[in-house]
Design an enzyme around this catalytic site. Structure first.
Site, mmCIF file in Angstrom:
data_model
loop_
_atom_site.group_PDB
_atom_site.id
_atom_site.type_symbol
_atom_site.label_atom_id
_atom_site.label_comp_id
_atom_site.label_asym_id
_atom_site.label_seq_id
_atom_site.Cartn_x
_atom_site.Cartn_y
_atom_site.Cartn_z
ATOM 1 N N LYS A 1 1.028 -1.315 -0.033
ATOM 2 C CA LYS A 1 0.092 -0.062 0.194
ATOM 3 C C LYS A 1 0.972 1.299 0.041
ATOM 4 O O LYS A 1 0.688 2.214 -0.936
ATOM 5 C CB LYS A 1 -0.859 0.131 1.252
ATOM 6 C CG LYS A 1 -1.583 1.309 1.411
ATOM 7 C CD LYS A 1 -2.124 1.500 2.781
ATOM 8 C CE LYS A 1 -1.879 1.731 3.818
ATOM 9 N NZ LYS A 1 -1.366 3.111 4.270
ATOM 10 N N ASN A 2 1.919 1.476 0.929
ATOM 11 C CA ASN A 2 2.691 2.501 1.064
ATOM 12 C C ASN A 2 3.553 2.815 -0.083
ATOM 13 O O ASN A 2 3.972 3.798 -0.075
ATOM 14 C CB ASN A 2 3.460 2.404 2.367
ATOM 15 C CG ASN A 2 2.549 2.699 3.683
ATOM 16 O OD1 ASN A 2 1.498 2.869 3.341
ATOM 17 N ND2 ASN A 2 3.218 2.561 4.878
ATOM 18 N N ARG B 1 -4.739 10.478 4.791
ATOM 19 C CA ARG B 1 -3.838 11.601 4.440
ATOM 20 C C ARG B 1 -2.606 11.546 3.381
ATOM 21 O O ARG B 1 -2.049 12.456 3.109
ATOM 22 C CB ARG B 1 -3.109 11.868 5.836
ATOM 23 C CG ARG B 1 -2.561 10.582 6.619
ATOM 24 C CD ARG B 1 -2.056 10.902 7.870
ATOM 25 N NE ARG B 1 -0.851 12.215 7.948
ATOM 26 C CZ ARG B 1 -1.071 13.256 8.405
ATOM 27 N NH1 ARG B 1 -2.087 13.746 9.120
ATOM 28 N NH2 ARG B 1 -0.236 14.131 8.074
ATOM 29 N N CYS C 1 -5.112 12.767 13.374
ATOM 30 C CA CYS C 1 -4.738 11.434 12.893
ATOM 31 C C CYS C 1 -4.723 10.806 14.206
ATOM 32 O O CYS C 1 -4.217 11.336 15.238
ATOM 33 C CB CYS C 1 -3.414 11.474 12.367
ATOM 34 S SG CYS C 1 -2.812 9.898 12.036
ATOM 35 N N ARG D 1 0.919 14.540 12.991
ATOM 36 C CA ARG D 1 1.570 14.305 11.570
ATOM 37 C C ARG D 1 1.569 15.500 11.018
ATOM 38 O O ARG D 1 0.842 15.824 9.928
ATOM 39 C CB ARG D 1 0.850 13.390 11.137
ATOM 40 C CG ARG D 1 0.887 12.024 11.728
ATOM 41 C CD ARG D 1 0.149 10.918 11.047
ATOM 42 N NE ARG D 1 0.737 10.282 10.086
ATOM 43 C CZ ARG D 1 0.591 9.220 9.222
ATOM 44 N NH1 ARG D 1 -0.801 8.866 9.792
ATOM 45 N NH2 ARG D 1 1.333 8.692 8.315
ATOM 46 N N PRO D 2 2.516 16.411 11.064
ATOM 47 C CA PRO D 2 2.791 17.750 10.597
ATOM 48 C C PRO D 2 3.131 17.582 9.042
ATOM 49 O O PRO D 2 3.590 16.561 8.570
ATOM 50 C CB PRO D 2 3.444 18.624 11.100
ATOM 51 C CG PRO D 2 4.579 17.791 11.852
ATOM 52 C CD PRO D 2 3.637 16.433 12.294
ATOM 53 N N ASP E 1 5.358 19.891 7.571
ATOM 54 C CA ASP E 1 6.171 20.985 7.538
ATOM 55 C C ASP E 1 7.550 20.603 6.753
ATOM 56 O O ASP E 1 7.981 21.552 5.960
ATOM 57 C CB ASP E 1 6.791 21.528 8.755
ATOM 58 C CG ASP E 1 7.401 20.446 9.630
ATOM 59 O OD1 ASP E 1 6.591 19.267 9.850
ATOM 60 O OD2 ASP E 1 8.310 20.584 10.366
ATOM 61 N N ASP F 1 4.903 0.656 11.925
ATOM 62 C CA ASP F 1 3.487 0.070 11.351
ATOM 63 C C ASP F 1 3.377 -1.518 11.764
ATOM 64 O O ASP F 1 2.526 -2.003 11.604
ATOM 65 C CB ASP F 1 3.551 0.126 9.856
ATOM 66 C CG ASP F 1 3.239 1.621 9.328
ATOM 67 O OD1 ASP F 1 2.925 2.488 10.179
ATOM 68 O OD2 ASP F 1 3.566 1.662 8.164
ATOM 69 N N ARG G 1 -8.761 -0.279 5.236
ATOM 70 C CA ARG G 1 -8.111 0.830 4.544
ATOM 71 C C ARG G 1 -6.749 0.071 3.895
ATOM 72 O O ARG G 1 -6.154 0.610 3.038
ATOM 73 C CB ARG G 1 -7.649 2.028 5.585
ATOM 74 C CG ARG G 1 -8.858 2.948 5.814
ATOM 75 C CD ARG G 1 -8.474 4.327 6.434
ATOM 76 N NE ARG G 1 -6.949 4.283 5.912
ATOM 77 C CZ ARG G 1 -5.960 4.963 6.631
ATOM 78 N NH1 ARG G 1 -6.197 4.926 8.196
ATOM 79 N NH2 ARG G 1 -4.567 5.001 6.342
HETATM 80 C C1 UD1 Z 1 4.488 6.919 6.087
HETATM 81 C C2 UD1 Z 1 3.608 6.010 6.013
HETATM 82 C C3 UD1 Z 1 3.237 5.261 7.455
HETATM 83 C C4 UD1 Z 1 4.322 5.212 8.408
HETATM 84 C C5 UD1 Z 1 5.404 6.261 8.238
HETATM 85 C C6 UD1 Z 1 6.470 6.092 9.167
HETATM 86 C C7 UD1 Z 1 2.645 6.102 3.878
HETATM 87 C C8 UD1 Z 1 1.397 6.248 2.922
HETATM 88 N N1 UD1 Z 1 2.372 6.033 5.270
HETATM 89 O O1 UD1 Z 1 3.708 7.940 6.838
HETATM 90 O O2 UD1 Z 1 2.267 4.043 7.165
HETATM 91 O O3 UD1 Z 1 3.721 4.718 9.637
HETATM 92 O O4 UD1 Z 1 5.786 6.614 6.965
HETATM 93 O O5 UD1 Z 1 7.033 4.899 8.513
HETATM 94 O O6 UD1 Z 1 3.699 5.778 3.193
HETATM 95 N N2 UD1 Z 1 7.071 14.370 10.534
HETATM 96 C C9 UD1 Z 1 7.211 15.801 10.676
HETATM 97 N N3 UD1 Z 1 7.162 16.793 9.688
HETATM 98 C C10 UD1 Z 1 6.866 16.374 8.546
HETATM 99 C C11 UD1 Z 1 6.436 14.974 8.240
HETATM 100 C C12 UD1 Z 1 6.669 14.127 9.333
HETATM 101 O O7 UD1 Z 1 7.650 15.959 11.859
HETATM 102 O O8 UD1 Z 1 6.738 17.176 7.500
HETATM 103 C C13 UD1 Z 1 7.159 13.446 11.623
HETATM 104 C C14 UD1 Z 1 6.000 12.752 11.812
HETATM 105 O O9 UD1 Z 1 5.072 13.462 12.710
HETATM 106 C C15 UD1 Z 1 6.592 11.537 12.318
HETATM 107 C C16 UD1 Z 1 7.710 11.206 11.487
HETATM 108 O O10 UD1 Z 1 8.305 12.441 10.964
HETATM 109 O O11 UD1 Z 1 6.676 11.579 13.603
HETATM 110 C C17 UD1 Z 1 7.645 10.227 10.377
HETATM 111 O O12 UD1 Z 1 6.635 10.604 9.474
HETATM 112 P P1 UD1 Z 1 6.513 10.314 8.015
HETATM 113 O O13 UD1 Z 1 7.774 9.351 7.635
HETATM 114 O O14 UD1 Z 1 6.364 11.719 7.216
HETATM 115 O O15 UD1 Z 1 5.200 9.350 7.811
HETATM 116 P P2 UD1 Z 1 4.254 9.286 6.647
HETATM 117 O O16 UD1 Z 1 5.094 9.717 5.526
HETATM 118 O O17 UD1 Z 1 3.027 10.315 6.788
#
Ligand code: UD1
Length: 466
Positions: free
Chosen positions: A22-23, A93, A117, A122-123, A125, A308, A400
């Site tokens: 999926k991811n 998301r 979420c 989950r920002p 930024d 996950d 999902r």
């Molecule tokens: C993806 C996966 C999700 C998995 C996660 C971590 C998909 C569709 N989803 O989610 O299943 O649990 O990776 O392996 O691929 N963060 C920030 N700022 C940002 C983005 C992230 O601070 O702009 C933080 C998040 O809050 C979290 C960490 O970084 O603590 C990792 O998040 P991220 O790798 O971005 O998760 P996703 O890509 O949303």
């Protein structure tokens, strides 16, 4: 809405096949927006999240249709639309994955912020920081990200954050940078296999990317990219979930279509816990006999134990012969499953980003509520390993991200029924009779044996004192 009625206590035995990831599929589908022609994707799982993203792509002027052979065909027919609406993005998301491709190919994007979420803050930024570095002007108004760039120009981008890198953020910056003018470097890039799979498809389309699978990516922008045919990698989270299912039910599963290298961290934890895991090519054999040994586990970015799989491993270690500590360094608040596992009889205390698990020899069926995708998988596995019947509500979370999970589990000996979430469908065994509701007085000399629902609490006390 449906619920699952699970009769636990059956060891799983047999062969199951893992579907596409999926991811990986989601950012890859989004990246089809940058291609000229028809992208053909094999191995895209049939999931609610995939359907949601297909709707997003259609709203963005692309056709997204399944062929008779199951492949997903995506073709852009109108390059004008740039709006990913809140009504769709709030459902999933990962819809935010269209931001980079839209900006790269159409030079503008208006994508709703995903909102709250259940697994923690989950920002996005870091996504925005990376795209701004490439020259995009970005504002946030009325809950939407408005991004525009007449010309994206290669730059040095650092994507590390307090919790490591960002998986979908790396996908977004990568998908924009492939069409930027000049060279981009992304340091602290996510190394997850799903990012590598996206990168490999972009390379097949004509992109120039070096360093996939490492924290340092170098991207030399190209003028245009051509659509290709691509097969999505197997889902390592589904594979890990099935491996834990075999261990928890003390069964023996042959799991086909796995990439052993993607499962190294989970395999290590399972082996330390006493599970026999062997790989032959793309097949895993998993067997467990006694109770799991306690293990300390920390969820980390790849190649660490995936966040996950944290909930599923927490469920496994709830049955361990001793105390385990499970820490999540990626999503430190991802512990909504703990109170529900405790309804099944687990003994778990949360301390910050850790769960302290005092293993119990058995859990007993109960009615539990799924809070998010992986929590629902953990509850399903726990129910399979519990005595008696359980009910898992809000099972739409499971749909999902897992393709026909209960059918796969039933094919190897599980007893799971999907029924409408209705009081009439609640199993009799979970409805306490009037007799069972009375608590015996403690000082009475002729106290009758404790009712069924108290016996397990006593067992738990015994475990705690051990
Ligand atoms: C993806 C996966 C999700 C998995 C996660 C971590 C998909 C569709 N989803 O989610 O299943 O649990 O990776 O392996 O691929 N963060 C920030 N700022 C940002 C983005 C992230 O601070 O702009 C933080 C998040 O809050 C979290 C960490 O970084 O603590 C990792 O998040 P991220 O790798 O971005 O998760 P996703 O890509 O949303």
């Amino acid at each position: 809405m449906d619920m699952l009625v699970v009769r636990g206590g059956h060891p799983l035995r047999g062969t199951v096949t893992v579907g596409g990831a999926k991811n990986a599929a989601l950012p890859i589908m989004a990246a089809a927006l940058v291609a000229e022609g028809t992208t053909v994707l094999h191995g895209v799982p049939e999931l609610v999240d995939v359907t949601t993203l297909s709707h997003v792509l259609r709203s963005l002027g692309a056709s997204a249709e399944r062929r008779a052979d199951g492949a997903l065909e995506i073709r852009v027919v109108d390059q004008q639309p740039c709006l990913a609406d809140y009504e769709l993005v709030r459902r999933m998301r990962a819809s935010v994955c269209v931001l980079g491709p839209l900006l790269g190919r159409r030079h503008r994007a208006c994508v709703s912020l995903p909102g709250g979420c259940n697994i923690g803050h989950r920002p996005i930024d870091l996504h925005l920081k990376g795209l701004r570095a490439l020259g995009a002007e970005i504002t946030i108004e009325r809950g939407y990200v408005f991004a525009r760039a007449d010309r994206l120009v290669g730059a040095d981008v650092y994507l590390g954050g307090s919790f490591g890198s960002t998986v979908t953020g790396t996908c977004n910056v990568l998908s924009a940078a492939v069409l930027a003018e000049g060279t981009t470097t992304i340091s602290a890039a996510a190394c997850e296999p799903e990012v590598v799979d996206l990168g490999n498809m972009l390379i097949a389309m004509g992109a120039r990317i070096e360093g996939l699978g490492t924290p340092l990516l170098r991207i030399d922008g190209v003028e245009a990219l051509n659509a290709v045919e691509h097969t999505v990698i197997p889902d390592r989270i589904e594979a890990a979930t099935l491996m834990v299912a075999a261990a928890m039910t003390r069964g023996e599963l042959t799991i086909e279509n796995v990439r052993p290298a993607h499962l190294a961290a989970v395999t290590d934890v399972l082996r330390v816990a006493g599970t026999r895991v062997e790989f032959h090519g793309s097949t895993a054999h998993v067997r467990m006999t006694g109770a799991p040994r306690p293990v300390d586990v920390t969820a980390l970015p790849y190649p660490g134990v995936p966040t996950d799989v944290q909930a599923q491993l927490t469920a496994l270690l709830a049955l361990a012969d001793g105390i385990s500590v499970v820490t999540d360094k990626v999503f430190p608040d991802r512990f909504m499953h703990i109170p529900e596992l405790m309804r099944l009889g687990a003994s778990i205390r949360r301390e910050g980003a850790s769960a302290i698990i005092n293993g119990t020899p058995r859990m007993s069926g109960a009615c539990v509520m799924a809070s998010d995708l992986r929590a629902s998988a953990a509850l399903l596995l726990a129910a399979l390993a519990s005595d008696g019947e359980s009910v898992i509500r809000r099972v739409y979370h499971l749909d999902r991200g897992y393709e026909r999970l209960e059918r796969k589990l039933n094919s190897v000996g599980a007893d799971i029924r999907r029924v409408p979430d209705d009081p009439d469908n609640m199993p009799q065994s979970l409805q306490l009779s009037v007799d069972e509701q009375s608590v015996p007085t403690m000082d009475s000399s002729d106290t009758p044996p404790p009712p069924k629902f108290l016996r397990h609490a006593e067992n738990k006390e015994a475990t705690v004192r051990r």
